[in-house]
Design a protein around this motif. Structure first.
Motif, PDB file in Angstrom:
ATOM      1  N   ARG A 214       6.673  -2.281  -4.811  1.00 26.71           N
ATOM      2  CA  ARG A 214       5.477  -2.918  -5.340  1.00 26.71           C
ATOM      3  C   ARG A 214       4.586  -1.963  -6.120  1.00 26.71           C
ATOM      4  NH1 ARG A 214       0.549  -4.927  -1.622  1.00 26.71           N
ATOM      5  NH2 ARG A 214      -0.861  -5.584  -3.275  1.00 26.71           N
ATOM      6  N   SER A 215       4.664  -0.688  -5.828  1.00 28.68           N
ATOM      7  CA  SER A 215       3.748   0.264  -6.458  1.00 28.68           C
ATOM      8  C   SER A 215       4.397   1.636  -6.472  1.00 28.68           C
ATOM      9  CB  SER A 215       2.431   0.330  -5.671  1.00 28.68           C
ATOM     10  OG  SER A 215       2.625   1.017  -4.440  1.00 28.68           O
ATOM     11  N   ARG A 216       3.699   2.614  -7.054  1.00 31.05           N
ATOM     12  CA  ARG A 216       4.174   3.988  -6.958  1.00 31.05           C
ATOM     13  C   ARG A 216       4.112   4.437  -5.496  1.00 31.05           C
ATOM     14  NH1 ARG A 216      -0.900   4.053  -9.336  1.00 31.05           N
ATOM     15  NH2 ARG A 216      -2.514   5.303  -8.279  1.00 31.05           N
TER      16      ARG A 216
ATOM     17  N   PRO B 255      -1.183   4.627  -4.145  1.00 30.82           N
ATOM     18  CA  PRO B 255      -2.137   4.083  -5.125  1.00 30.82           C
ATOM     19  C   PRO B 255      -3.593   4.152  -4.668  1.00 30.82           C
ATOM     20  CG  PRO B 255      -0.391   2.500  -4.566  1.00 30.82           C
ATOM     21  CD  PRO B 255      -0.399   3.548  -3.522  1.00 30.82           C
ATOM     22  N   ASP B 256      -3.845   4.569  -3.432  1.00 30.77           N
ATOM     23  CA  ASP B 256      -5.199   4.582  -2.885  1.00 30.77           C
ATOM     24  C   ASP B 256      -6.003   5.701  -3.538  1.00 30.77           C
ATOM     25  OD1 ASP B 256      -7.472   4.999  -1.060  1.00 30.77           O
ATOM     26  OD2 ASP B 256      -6.402   3.644   0.292  1.00 30.77           O
TER      27      ASP B 256
ATOM     28  N   ASN C 197       7.912   2.760   2.195  1.00 29.66           N
ATOM     29  CA  ASN C 197       6.794   2.298   3.018  1.00 29.66           C
ATOM     30  C   ASN C 197       7.183   2.030   4.460  1.00 29.66           C
ATOM     31  OD1 ASN C 197       8.265  -0.050   2.717  1.00 29.66           O
ATOM     32  ND2 ASN C 197       6.734  -1.107   1.469  1.00 29.66           N
TER      33      ASN C 197
ATOM     34  N   HIS D 123       4.198   9.865  -9.776  1.00 33.34           N
ATOM     35  CA  HIS D 123       2.740   9.858  -9.994  1.00 33.34           C
ATOM     36  C   HIS D 123       2.098  11.217  -9.728  1.00 33.34           C
ATOM     37  CE1 HIS D 123       3.459   9.245  -5.733  1.00 33.34           C
ATOM     38  NE2 HIS D 123       2.201   9.473  -5.455  1.00 33.34           N
TER      39      HIS D 123
ATOM     40  N   MET E 229       4.316   3.758  -0.779  1.00 32.69           N
ATOM     41  CA  MET E 229       3.988   2.619  -1.645  1.00 32.69           C
ATOM     42  C   MET E 229       3.326   1.506  -0.838  1.00 32.69           C
ATOM     43  SD  MET E 229       7.803   1.036  -2.204  1.00 32.69           S
ATOM     44  CE  MET E 229       8.529   2.632  -2.577  1.00 32.69           C
ATOM     45  N   LEU E 230       2.726   0.575  -1.537  1.00 31.41           N
ATOM     46  CA  LEU E 230       2.099  -0.574  -0.881  1.00 31.41           C
ATOM     47  C   LEU E 230       3.165  -1.534  -0.366  1.00 31.41           C
ATOM     48  CD1 LEU E 230      -0.785  -1.288  -3.433  1.00 31.41           C
ATOM     49  CD2 LEU E 230      -0.900   0.044  -1.309  1.00 31.41           C
TER      50      LEU E 230
ATOM     51  N   GLU F 105       1.420   1.147   4.962  1.00 34.70           N
ATOM     52  CA  GLU F 105       0.079   0.716   4.566  1.00 34.70           C
ATOM     53  C   GLU F 105      -0.689   0.195   5.771  1.00 34.70           C
ATOM     54  OE1 GLU F 105      -2.060  -2.578   1.601  1.00 34.70           O
ATOM     55  OE2 GLU F 105       0.099  -2.256   1.494  1.00 34.70           O
TER      56      GLU F 105
END
Length: 569
Positions: free
Chosen positions: A184-186, A218-219, A190, A51, A142-143, A310
Motif C-alpha cells: 500500500r505504501s513505501r 510514511p509517518d 508490515n 524512500h 509499510m501501511l 502499523e
C-alpha cells in the motif's frame, strides 16, 4: 577527530583532501566538525528502501544543526524480494564492503539507514567491525493493505493465499487481484517478518534512539526522528561512544527477550550471532533457548497472530512490549544515548490497544522463545519457532519424505503418487550456507496438493535452510551441520522415522547408529550442491560458517577497528 588525519594537515595530502571535498564548503567544514557518513541503502531495486533519500535529507539537517558535516554514502543494498538466488548470499559481502568504506574514508561517525531484511544486519556487522560511533534508523514498515475488507499482511498472505489456490478454494484470478492490494505504501514488510524484527533488534541492542523502531515509513514522525538521529550522531562522536560500548552481552540478552516477546523472525538468530561474532561477544545458540524460553508472546501480529506493524505502532510500539517484560531485561545494557534501555520503560509507556499488545498477566502464549533442538539429526543444533507452529505437531513422530534439492522438491511435491500423508515429515536438504549457496528461505515447504485437498494445512518440515520471517508452520530449520558440510541430514532416507519433541528440545533420526555409519550421501544430493569456480560465490562457499555460529565468513569474525592500514599519496 579521526577525520583530522585527512583534513587537518598543511601538507600536499591535506590540500588534496580538502580541495576535492570543498565544492562550496567553507573552511570551517574541515576544522573541528564531526564528519558524519549517512550509510544509505536506498535503491530502486530494493523497493522497501526506496524512500531512504528522503530520510537522509532529514538526517543531514540534523547533523548540520548539531555542528557536524553530513555526507551521503550509498552502500550495497539488498532487496529480499528480487535478488537471486537469495539475498543472504550477499549479506556478508555487503557487510565487508561497508566496513571497508567506513574505514577507508574520513569519517568520524555513522548514521545507518536500513530496512529490508539483510540491510540492518549488514550495517550493524560492518559498524561493529570498524567500531566508529554509529546509530541506526530503521526505514519503517509499510501501511496496512486490505483485500476483500480484511487486512493483508505482505509475505504471510502470499503463502496463505497461494496455498488456497493450490487447494482449489481460491481462484487464480482473485489471487492475482490481491497483488495490488498488498503493497500500500513505501516501507518494508508490515508483518513481524525479518525486516520488522531486525528493526526492533537494533532498538533492543541499544543502537537506535529509543522509541524509533516500528515507526511506519510514511509517518512524518519518522522524518522527525531522522532529524533527531542526525543531531545525536554528532553527540556520539563528541562522547566517543562506540558500538563495542553499546552492544554487549547484556544487550544481546535484551534482544533475545525482545525477540521472544514480539514473536520475531527466526532469521534474527543468525544475524544476532553474526553481529556478536564481529564484536567478540560470547553468544551461542543455547543462549536463545536459555534466555527466551520463559518469555511470553505479547504481540498479536502476523504471521503468528492477527494484526500488522502499523497496529503495533499505534498500540504503543516495541517499548510498550518491553515495558511488560522489564524485569526480564538486563538493566546494565545502555543505548546510544548513554542511558540504560530500561530507563525508557517507565510507567508512562502504556499499551493503548490490548488486542494488539497483551499484558504480561494475559499473554498470547506463556512461552514463546525460539526453541533450540539437538539430537543425532542436528548435532550442532536446529531451531523452531513454536509461536508459529501447530501445537499438536510440537511432539510428533513420522516417516521421512526426502527431497535432495529445491528443484527436486518443486518437481515431485505435488505428484499424486508421492507417498505422503498427514503424519509424514518432509525433509529438504542441500539448502544450507554452503549447499545452495546462501541458505535460502525454502524451509517452509508447501504442503503437497493432495493433502491440501484433504484439509491438511501443516506438516512437520525439516531443512538446513531458512524460512521467511513472514512464514509460519511447524518448521525445523537451520539444521547444523548442513548436509553439504557432512551433517546427518545427508543420510536420511525415505521412510526413516523422525521424532520431534519440542518440549524436550529433541530432534532424533530413529535409525540405528551402525546403519547410519554404513550410509553415504545420495548422489542426487551431491550433484545438486553448489560448486562455484570463481568470484564471490567461491569465496563464500570456501569460508562461510554454519548456522549455529551466524553464517559469517571465517576471516571476518572479530573487529579490526577504524585504522587504515596504509596512508595514500
Amino acid at each position: 577527530m579521526r577525520s583530522d588525519s585527512w583534513y587537518g594537515q598543511g601538507s600536499r595530502d591535506g590540500y588534496i583532501h580538502r580541495a576535492w571535498m570543498r565544492r562550496g564548503l567553507p573552511d570551517s567544514a574541515f576544522t573541528g566538525r564531526p564528519q558524519i557518513a549517512i550509510a544509505n541503502t536506498a535503491s530502486d531495486l530494493a523497493p522497501c528502501n526506496s524512500h531512504f533519500d528522503q530520510l537522509a535529507a532529514s538526517v543531514k539537517n540534523g547533523v548540520y544543526e548539531a555542528g557536524g558535516i553530513p555526507l551521503n554514502l550509498p552502500v550495497m543494498s539488498l532487496g529480499e524480494s528480487l535478488v537471486r538466488p537469495t539475498a543472504m548470499l550477499w549479506r556478508n559481502l555487503a557487510a565487508m564492503s561497508m566496513e571497508e568504506l567506513f574505514r577507508a574514508n574520513p569519517i568520524d561517525g555513522l548514521v545507518l539507514l536500513g530496512g529490508c531484511d539483510k540491510t540492518i544486519p549488514a550495517l550493524l556487522m560492518a559498524a561493529a567491525s570498524v567500531d566508529l560511533p554509529a546509530v541506526v534508523i530503521p526505514g519503517g514498515p509499510m501501511l496496512n493493505g486490505t483485500f476483500r475488507g480484511r487486512p493483508m499482511g505482505c509475505g504471510t498472505d502470499v503463502w496463505k493465499l497461494s496455498e488456497e489456490v493450490r487447494a482449489g478454494t481460491l481462484s487464480e484470478q482473485d489471487f492475482l487481484r490481491s497483488e495490488s492490494s498488498m503493497i500500500r505504501s513505501r516501507g518494508h514488510c508490515n508483518t513481524m517478518g525479518t525486516a520488522s524484527t531486525m528493526a526492533i533488534m537494533a532498538e533492543a541492542l541499544g543502537m537506535t534512539l529509543p522509541g524509533l523502531a516500528g515507526t511506519p515509513a510514511p509517518d512524518s514522525r519518522l522524518l522527525e526522528s531522522s532529524h533527531q538521529t542526525g543531531r545525536w550522531a554528532v553527540q556520539l562522536v563528541q562522547a566517543d561512544r562506540r558500538p563495542s560500548q553499546v552492544i554487549t552481552k547484556a544487550s544481546f540478552h535484551n534482544a533475545i527477550v525482545a525477540l521472544a516477546a514480539i514473536g520475531g523472525s527466526t532469521n534474527a538468530v543468525v544475524h544476532l550471532l553474526a553481529i556478536a561474532g564481529r564484536l567478540g561477544v560470547d553468544l551461542d545458540l543455547q543462549d536463545f533457548d536459555r534466555i527466551g524460553k520463559d518469555v511470553p508472546l505479547l504481540t498479536n501480529l502476523q504471521p503468528a497472530g492477527e494484526y500488522l506493524m502499523e497496529d503495533l505502532f499505534r498500540a504503543g510500539g516495541p517499548l510498550a512490549v518491553l515495558r511488560q517484560v522489564r524485569d526480564l531485561l538486563d538493566p546494565s545494557a545502555i543505548t546510544v544515548t548513554g542511558e540504560p534501555l530500561v530507563s525508557y520503560l517507565t510507567d508512562e509507556v502504556q499499551i493503548w490497544d490490548k488486542r494488539v499488545i497483551s499484558s504480561r498477566e494475559q499473554p498470547l502464549q506463556g512461552h514463546a522463545g525460539i526453541a533450540v533442538l539437538q539430537g543425532n539429526l542436528a548435532p550442532d543444533g536446529a531451531i523452531i519457532k513454536p509461536a508459529a507452529a501447530t501445537p499438536g505437531l510440537l511432539v510428533h513422530r513420522g516417516r521421512a519424505v526426502v527431497f535432495d534439492s529445491v528443484e527436486d522438491c518443486r518437481a515431485r511435491l505435488d505428484d499424486p503418487d508421492l507417498e505422503v500423508d498427514a503424519d509424514s515429515v518432509l525433509v529438504l536438504r542441500g539448502c544450507g550456507p554452503k549447499g545452495y549457496p546462501g541458505m535460502p528461505e525454502v524451509a517452509n515447504m508447501p504442503i503437497p496438493q493432495k493433502l491440501l485437498r484433504q484439509g491438511v494445512r501443516d506438516l512437520v518440515r525439516i531443512c538446513d535452510g531458512r524460512m521467511s520471517g513472514t512464514a509460519y508452520g511447524t518448521v525445523v530449520l537451520h539444521v547444523a551441520p548442513e548436509a553439504a558440510a557432512g551433517g546427518p541430514l545427508a543420510l536420511v532416507r525415505d521412510g526413516d522415522l523422525i521424532e520431534l519433541d519440542v518440549p524436550n528440545r529433541s530432534l532424533q533420526l530413529l535409525v540405528d547408529a551402525d546403519e547410519l555409519r554404513r550410509r553415504s550421501a545420495e548422489p542426487e544430493m551431491i550433484n545438486s550442491l553448489a560448486h562455484p569456480l570463481r568470484g564471490w560465490e567461491k569465496l563464500y562457499v570456501d569460508h562461510v560458517g554454519q548456522a549455529d555460529t551466524g553464517v559469517d565468513l571465517d576471516f571476518l569474525t572479530g573487529g579490526s577497528g577504524a585504522e587504515v592500514g596504509r596512508e595514500s599519496h
